[in-house]
Design a protein around this motif. Structure first.
Motif, PDB file in Angstrom:
ATOM      1  N   MET A 181      -2.969  -6.426  -1.985  1.00 47.05           N
ATOM      2  CA  MET A 181      -2.679  -5.699  -3.221  1.00 47.05           C
ATOM      3  C   MET A 181      -2.777  -4.180  -3.009  1.00 47.05           C
ATOM      4  O   MET A 181      -1.914  -3.430  -3.442  1.00 47.05           O
ATOM      5  N   TYR A 182      -3.849  -3.752  -2.320  1.00 53.08           N
ATOM      6  CA  TYR A 182      -4.023  -2.314  -2.089  1.00 53.08           C
ATOM      7  C   TYR A 182      -2.883  -1.761  -1.255  1.00 53.08           C
ATOM      8  O   TYR A 182      -2.271  -0.745  -1.606  1.00 53.08           O
ATOM      9  N   LYS A 183      -2.573  -2.435  -0.149  1.00 51.83           N
ATOM     10  CA  LYS A 183      -1.549  -1.948   0.771  1.00 51.83           C
ATOM     11  C   LYS A 183      -0.167  -1.946   0.136  1.00 51.83           C
ATOM     12  O   LYS A 183       0.639  -1.039   0.371  1.00 51.83           O
ATOM     13  N   LYS A 184       0.126  -2.947  -0.700  1.00 47.01           N
ATOM     14  CA  LYS A 184       1.464  -3.103  -1.247  1.00 47.01           C
ATOM     15  C   LYS A 184       1.757  -2.212  -2.452  1.00 47.01           C
ATOM     16  O   LYS A 184       2.887  -1.767  -2.636  1.00 47.01           O
ATOM     17  N   CYS A 185       0.758  -1.969  -3.315  1.00 52.75           N
ATOM     18  CA  CYS A 185       1.068  -1.192  -4.523  1.00 52.75           C
ATOM     19  C   CYS A 185       0.022  -0.160  -4.914  1.00 52.75           C
ATOM     20  O   CYS A 185       0.363   0.952  -5.343  1.00 52.75           O
TER      21      CYS A 185
ATOM     22  N   LYS B  29      -2.103   1.612  -3.127  1.00 54.65           N
ATOM     23  CA  LYS B  29      -2.081   2.793  -2.247  1.00 54.65           C
ATOM     24  C   LYS B  29      -0.980   3.764  -2.662  1.00 54.65           C
ATOM     25  O   LYS B  29      -1.207   4.977  -2.749  1.00 54.65           O
ATOM     26  N   ARG B  30       0.208   3.236  -2.950  1.00 52.63           N
ATOM     27  CA  ARG B  30       1.324   4.089  -3.369  1.00 52.63           C
ATOM     28  C   ARG B  30       1.047   4.723  -4.728  1.00 52.63           C
ATOM     29  O   ARG B  30       1.350   5.897  -4.951  1.00 52.63           O
TER      30      ARG B  30
ATOM     31  N   LYS C 217       8.395   5.283   7.320  1.00 54.22           N
ATOM     32  CA  LYS C 217       8.208   3.839   7.293  1.00 54.22           C
ATOM     33  C   LYS C 217       9.505   3.147   7.700  1.00 54.22           C
ATOM     34  O   LYS C 217      10.589   3.519   7.262  1.00 54.22           O
TER      35      LYS C 217
ATOM     36  N   SER D 114       2.319   9.211   2.918  1.00 56.80           N
ATOM     37  CA  SER D 114       1.134   8.816   2.178  1.00 56.80           C
ATOM     38  C   SER D 114       0.034   9.828   2.496  1.00 56.80           C
ATOM     39  O   SER D 114       0.180  10.648   3.399  1.00 56.80           O
TER      40      SER D 114
ATOM     41  N   THR E 287       5.305   0.801  10.584  1.00 58.81           N
ATOM     42  CA  THR E 287       5.388  -0.256   9.572  1.00 58.81           C
ATOM     43  C   THR E 287       4.713   0.166   8.274  1.00 58.81           C
ATOM     44  O   THR E 287       4.704  -0.596   7.305  1.00 58.81           O
ATOM     45  N   VAL E 288       4.109   1.361   8.269  1.00 61.36           N
ATOM     46  CA  VAL E 288       3.510   1.936   7.060  1.00 61.36           C
ATOM     47  C   VAL E 288       4.017   3.367   6.908  1.00 61.36           C
ATOM     48  O   VAL E 288       4.594   3.935   7.843  1.00 61.36           O
TER      49      VAL E 288
ATOM     50  N   ASN F 176      -7.137  -0.794   4.605  1.00 65.01           N
ATOM     51  CA  ASN F 176      -7.727  -1.185   3.327  1.00 65.01           C
ATOM     52  C   ASN F 176      -8.285   0.057   2.647  1.00 65.01           C
ATOM     53  O   ASN F 176      -8.299   1.149   3.228  1.00 65.01           O
TER      54      ASN F 176
END
Length: 213
Positions: A1-5, A7-8, A50, A107, A131-132, A165
């Motif tokens: 959840m953190y990585k996908k939305c 964080k953005r 990315k 980011s 990939t990020v 994370n």
């Protein structure tokens, strides 16, 4: 959840906050850069983001356009002024990258975006860094910055991606403040010299080890 939305979302909110609160600083620096170093005020350069998508990274310029008798630009060390060196060491030259963060190119935390021409020289593991979203600061930077060799930097980047994370990003932010305000591990390098040697050194090493794909 953190990585996908999450964080953005944090990137958007925090970059907006910084841009609003420090708009006066951007204006002051823009004026100083214009009168001390010339125009354009911003330095831009294509970098892979990315999924290796190319974007323009923005910084305040730190060098003049001084040239020799033949009209060729002088080496970086001859064009880097005291003011430009101050901008680099204080990392103030990187403030325009908050616009890159707001746009989604970057980011706050992630592997630093390097030059596009480096793309053919990464091993499969090192390609994890793409990939990020690339970061304004990253784990490799706070683990030695300019004093760590390239192979070690890329391994740290890979480890960051694998273990990404919230607590990891929080740790990097804390170490970034310590590095910047403590002025540790910061070296004003001749960028052209360092980046000019990088591709050739990596190509030769990877060809010998058979890791170049």
């Amino acid at each position: 959840m953190y990585k996908k939305c999450i964080k953005r979302l944090l990137d958007i909110l925090l970059s907006l906050l910084v841009l609003v609160l420090f708009c006066w600083l951007y204006l002051v620096l823009a004026i100083l850069v214009r009168f001390k170093l010339g125009s354009p005020i911003l330095f831009k350069q294509a970098r892979p983001g990315k999924n290796e998508k190319i974007f323009n990274l923005y910084k305040f310029r730190t060098m003049t356009d001084k040239r020799d008798a033949d009209g060729k630009l002088l080496p970086d060390k001859d064009r880097l002024t005291k003011f430009g060196n101050f901008l680099r060491k204080s990392s103030l030259d990187e403030l325009p990258e908050f616009f890159n963060i707001l746009k989604g190119d970057m980011s706050f935390i992630g592997p630093r975006p390097l030059l596009v021409e480096y793309l053919p020289y990464y091993t499969e593991r090192e390609k994890l860094r793409h990939t990020v979203r690339p970061g304004l600061t990253g784990l490799a930077q706070v683990s030695g910055r300019n004093t760590v060799d390239w192979d070690t930097r890329f391994e740290i980047d890979a480890q960051y991606v694998e273990n990404l994370n919230f607590l990891m990003d929080l740790k990097v932010i804390g170490l970034t403040f310590r590095t910047v305000f403590g002025h540790t591990d910061q070296v004003a390098e001749d960028t052209n010299k360092v980046e000019g040697n990088f591709a050739q050194i990596r190509k030769e090493r990877l060809e010998k080890t058979g890791k170049l794909k």
